[in-house]
Design a protein around this motif. Structure first.
Motif, short mmCIF file in Angstrom:
data_model
loop_
_atom_site.label_atom_id
_atom_site.label_comp_id
_atom_site.label_asym_id
_atom_site.label_seq_id
_atom_site.Cartn_x
_atom_site.Cartn_y
_atom_site.Cartn_z
N ALA A 38 0.82 -1.21 0.00
CA ALA A 38 0.00 0.00 0.00
C ALA A 38 0.85 1.26 0.00
O ALA A 38 0.55 2.22 -0.72
N THR A 39 1.93 1.31 0.76
CA THR A 39 2.74 2.53 0.83
C THR A 39 3.47 2.77 -0.49
O THR A 39 3.60 3.93 -0.91
N VAL A 40 3.93 1.73 -1.13
CA VAL A 40 4.63 1.88 -2.41
C VAL A 40 3.66 2.36 -3.48
O VAL A 40 3.97 3.29 -4.24
N VAL A 41 2.49 1.77 -3.53
CA VAL A 41 1.48 2.16 -4.52
C VAL A 41 1.06 3.60 -4.29
O VAL A 41 0.93 4.40 -5.23
N ARG A 42 0.86 3.99 -3.04
CA ARG A 42 0.47 5.35 -2.71
C ARG A 42 1.56 6.34 -3.13
O ARG A 42 1.26 7.41 -3.68
N SER A 43 2.81 6.00 -2.91
CA SER A 43 3.92 6.88 -3.30
C SER A 43 3.98 7.05 -4.81
O SER A 43 4.21 8.16 -5.30
N VAL A 44 3.78 5.98 -5.55
CA VAL A 44 3.81 6.06 -7.01
C VAL A 44 2.65 6.92 -7.52
O VAL A 44 2.83 7.72 -8.45
N VAL A 45 1.49 6.80 -6.91
CA VAL A 45 0.33 7.59 -7.33
C VAL A 45 0.57 9.07 -7.05
O VAL A 45 0.27 9.94 -7.89
N VAL A 46 1.11 9.40 -5.88
CA VAL A 46 1.38 10.80 -5.54
C VAL A 46 2.45 11.38 -6.47
O VAL A 46 2.33 12.52 -6.95
N PHE A 47 3.47 10.59 -6.78
CA PHE A 47 4.50 11.06 -7.70
C PHE A 47 3.91 11.31 -9.08
O PHE A 47 4.22 12.31 -9.73
N GLY A 48 3.07 10.41 -9.56
CA GLY A 48 2.44 10.58 -10.86
C GLY A 48 1.54 11.80 -10.90
O GLY A 48 1.50 12.54 -11.90
N ALA A 49 0.81 12.05 -9.81
CA ALA A 49 -0.05 13.23 -9.75
C ALA A 49 0.79 14.51 -9.74
O ALA A 49 0.42 15.51 -10.39
N ALA A 50 1.92 14.50 -9.06
CA ALA A 50 2.79 15.68 -9.02
C ALA A 50 3.38 15.96 -10.40
O ALA A 50 3.45 17.12 -10.83
N HIS A 55 3.37 19.30 -15.23
CA HIS A 55 3.39 19.31 -16.69
C HIS A 55 2.19 20.07 -17.26
O HIS A 55 2.22 20.49 -18.42
N SER A 56 1.18 20.29 -16.48
CA SER A 56 -0.02 20.96 -16.96
C SER A 56 0.13 22.48 -16.88
O SER A 56 1.11 23.01 -16.36
N SER A 57 -0.88 23.16 -17.38
CA SER A 57 -0.84 24.63 -17.33
C SER A 57 -1.12 25.15 -15.92
O SER A 57 -0.87 26.32 -15.64
N PHE A 58 -1.63 24.32 -15.04
CA PHE A 58 -1.86 24.75 -13.65
C PHE A 58 -0.55 25.02 -12.89
O PHE A 58 -0.55 25.68 -11.87
N SER A 59 0.55 24.51 -13.41
CA SER A 59 1.82 24.74 -12.71
C SER A 59 2.24 26.21 -12.77
O SER A 59 3.10 26.63 -11.99
N GLU A 60 1.63 26.97 -13.68
CA GLU A 60 1.94 28.41 -13.73
C GLU A 60 1.45 29.14 -12.50
O GLU A 60 1.86 30.25 -12.23
N LEU A 61 0.55 28.51 -11.73
CA LEU A 61 0.08 29.13 -10.49
C LEU A 61 1.19 29.22 -9.46
O LEU A 61 1.10 30.02 -8.50
N LEU A 62 2.21 28.41 -9.62
CA LEU A 62 3.31 28.39 -8.66
C LEU A 62 4.31 29.53 -8.90
O LEU A 62 5.14 29.82 -8.03
N ILE A 63 4.26 30.16 -10.08
CA ILE A 63 5.21 31.22 -10.41
C ILE A 63 4.77 32.50 -9.69
O ILE A 63 3.60 32.89 -9.76
N PRO A 64 5.70 33.14 -8.95
CA PRO A 64 5.33 34.38 -8.24
C PRO A 64 4.97 35.49 -9.23
O PRO A 64 5.52 35.60 -10.31
N GLN A 65 4.03 36.34 -8.83
CA GLN A 65 3.56 37.43 -9.69
C GLN A 65 4.52 38.58 -9.71
O GLN A 65 5.03 39.18 -8.96
#
Length: 65
Positions: A38-50, A55-65
């Motif tokens: 369970a811990t390994v699968v959970r870690s792989v899922v979190v890594f994939g989500a990150a 990689h998406s356009s939502f990552s631009e929210l992290l750039i300071p204004q």
């Protein structure tokens, strides 16, 4: 001298085992859903989500204004 024989005695009602499919996908599914992994699968899922988020356009929210 004759070899010793082992006698197995069953107590209680006997149950028939369910026959499990022996395919690759079914064994992979069983190993993924096993509680020991369970811990390994959970870690792989979190890594994939990150990675998907960065990689998406939502990552631009992290750039300071």
């Amino acid at each position: 001298m004759a070899p010793k024989q082992r006698v197995v005695v069953q107590t209680g009602p006997t149950r028939k085992r369910q026959q499990e499919p022996s395919g690759f996908l079914s064994s992979a599914y069983r190993s993924i859903t096993a509680s020991e992994n369970a811990t390994v699968v959970r870690s792989v899922v979190v890594f994939g989500a990150a990675v998907a988020f960065l990689h998406s356009s939502f990552s631009e929210l992290l750039i300071p204004q």
